[in-house]
Enzyme design. Structure first.
Site, PDB file in Angstrom:
ATOM      1  CE1 TYR A   1      -3.846  -2.295   0.335  1.00 39.02           C
ATOM      2  CE2 TYR A   1      -2.423  -3.437   1.908  1.00 39.02           C
ATOM      3  CZ  TYR A   1      -3.551  -3.415   1.092  1.00 39.02           C
ATOM      4  OH  TYR A   1      -4.373  -4.512   1.030  1.00 39.02           O
ATOM      5  CG  ASP A   2       1.375   3.729  -3.010  1.00 41.87           C
ATOM      6  OD1 ASP A   2       2.300   2.934  -2.758  1.00 41.87           O
ATOM      7  OD2 ASP A   2       0.973   3.974  -4.163  1.00 41.87           O
ATOM      8  CG  ASN A   3      -2.312   6.414  -0.158  1.00 38.78           C
ATOM      9  OD1 ASN A   3      -1.421   7.249  -0.239  1.00 38.78           O
ATOM     10  ND2 ASN A   3      -2.923   5.897  -1.217  1.00 38.78           N
TER      11      ASN A   3
ATOM     12  NE  ARG B   1      -0.115  11.853   0.497  1.00 32.63           N
ATOM     13  CZ  ARG B   1      -0.806  12.730  -0.216  1.00 32.63           C
ATOM     14  NH1 ARG B   1      -1.192  12.449  -1.439  1.00 32.63           N
ATOM     15  NH2 ARG B   1      -1.115  13.898   0.295  1.00 32.63           N
TER      16      ARG B   1
ATOM     17  CE  LYS C   1       0.290   0.754  -4.870  1.00 35.56           C
ATOM     18  NZ  LYS C   1       1.024  -0.531  -4.816  1.00 35.56           N
TER      19      LYS C   1
END
Ligand code: PLP
Ligand code: CA
Length: 296
Positions: free
Chosen positions: A18-20, A52, A236
């Site tokens: 994941y990005d967030n 993030r 994500k």
């Protein structure tokens, strides 16, 4: 389907995917005034990896800036733009969705967090902590300026506040009935106490109708606000929470993956029971992403 994250490798694979990360606060980062071990380190590591991070809480008792102070006090790095609360969502909803008229004001059953978020949106209010000491049962005078009643967690709730809320909602045509969040309980002092849903219940019973809006999780307002400001890719993104009917439903309703942490309201027994229909993507005992360092 419901994946149990146990090993260091599984934790790392989860983070890489994941990005967030959307973090519920109470029950995940802390319980009331006690932070869980390793939280600032975990947040720093996520940021170092370029992730993030957003904080999404149903607690309406504090303003976003008071939450920021709480984060600072715990040594957790956070920006105001990363903090979303049900009081903030309520103020934003009144301002931007209902276009709440300038000549109207809000009657609050709740704590100063709601008042301060309304102020930040330029919305006038009355009641709240100002009415906490009132014990008389005199008739409620008319106040035609009240165009909305907002109910959140109020640890100083009393009959007068309920009488005023009910009077404005029944006497003032078009008066909006808004509840910040409907958590039935929240964790405190190592136990569970009645939550905002329990505070709002008497007015729902007296009116015989549901609120016009409930802004906290699982409603999507906070996710919409995060997306509007930060354009995150939902595929994500993972929502991390401890409560099935708020946090996990919030993630599921928003189309993001979810991680249920067993440090708060939900027990493994409840999560895994066949009666439970709210299944997270993953579950984990505690959100620790690094092995604890030995004390120096
Ligand atoms: N603390 C208080 C005082 C609350 O009113 C609530 C929600 O009702 C919570 C904690 C739960 O907040 P969170 O969404 O961060 O778990
Ligand atoms: Ca929680």
């Amino acid at each position: 389907m419901l994946e149990y994250i146990q090993t260091k490798e599984e934790r790392e694979a989860f983070i890489d995917k994941y990005d967030n990360f959307l973090f519920d606060c109470d029950g995940v980062l802390w319980e009331g005034t006690n932070m869980f071990t390793g939280v600032p380190e975990a947040m720093n590591l996520l940021r170092e990896k370029g992730k993030r991070v957003f904080f999404v809480t149903n607690n309406s008792t504090k303003s976003r800036s008071s939450f920021l102070k709480k984060f600072e006090g715990f040594g957790i790095k956070a920006e105001l733009s990363e903090v979303f609360s049900s009081a903030f969502a309520t103020a934003a909803y009144l301002k931007h969705v209902l276009n709440f008229p300038e000549d109207k004001k809000v009657y609050i059953v709740g704590m100063d967090g709601i008042k301060h978020e309304l102020e930040a949106e330029g919305i006038r209010s009355c009641g709240g902590e100002e009415d906490s000491g009132i014990t008389d049962n005199d008739p409620v005078p008319d106040d035609k300026e009240v165009g909305a009643v907002v109910i959140g967690l109020d640890t100083k709730v009393n009959y007068k506040k309920y009488s005023k809320a009910f009077a404005y909602l029944t006497r003032n045509p078009g008066c909006y009935f808004i509840v910040t969040n409907e958590d039935t309980t929240f964790p405190q002092h190592g136990d569970f106490y009645p939550g905002a849903g329990a505070i709002a219940a008497p007015i729902i019973a007296a009116l015989g109708r549901r609120p016009d809006a409930v802004l906290g999780k699982p409603a999507q307002n906070m996710l919409e606000a995060i997306r509007a400001e930060s354009h995150i890719d939902l595929k994500k993104t993972c929502m991390i929470g401890d409560r099935l009917d708020t946090d996990i439903e919030f993630g599921i309703n928003g189309g993001v993956d979810t991680l249920c942490v067993l440090t708060g309201i939900t027990t493994k027994e409840v999560l895994l029971s066949p009666e439970n229909k709210v299944k997270s993507t993953y579950y984990i005992d505690a959100f620790e992403i690094e092995e604890k360092q030995p004390d120096m």
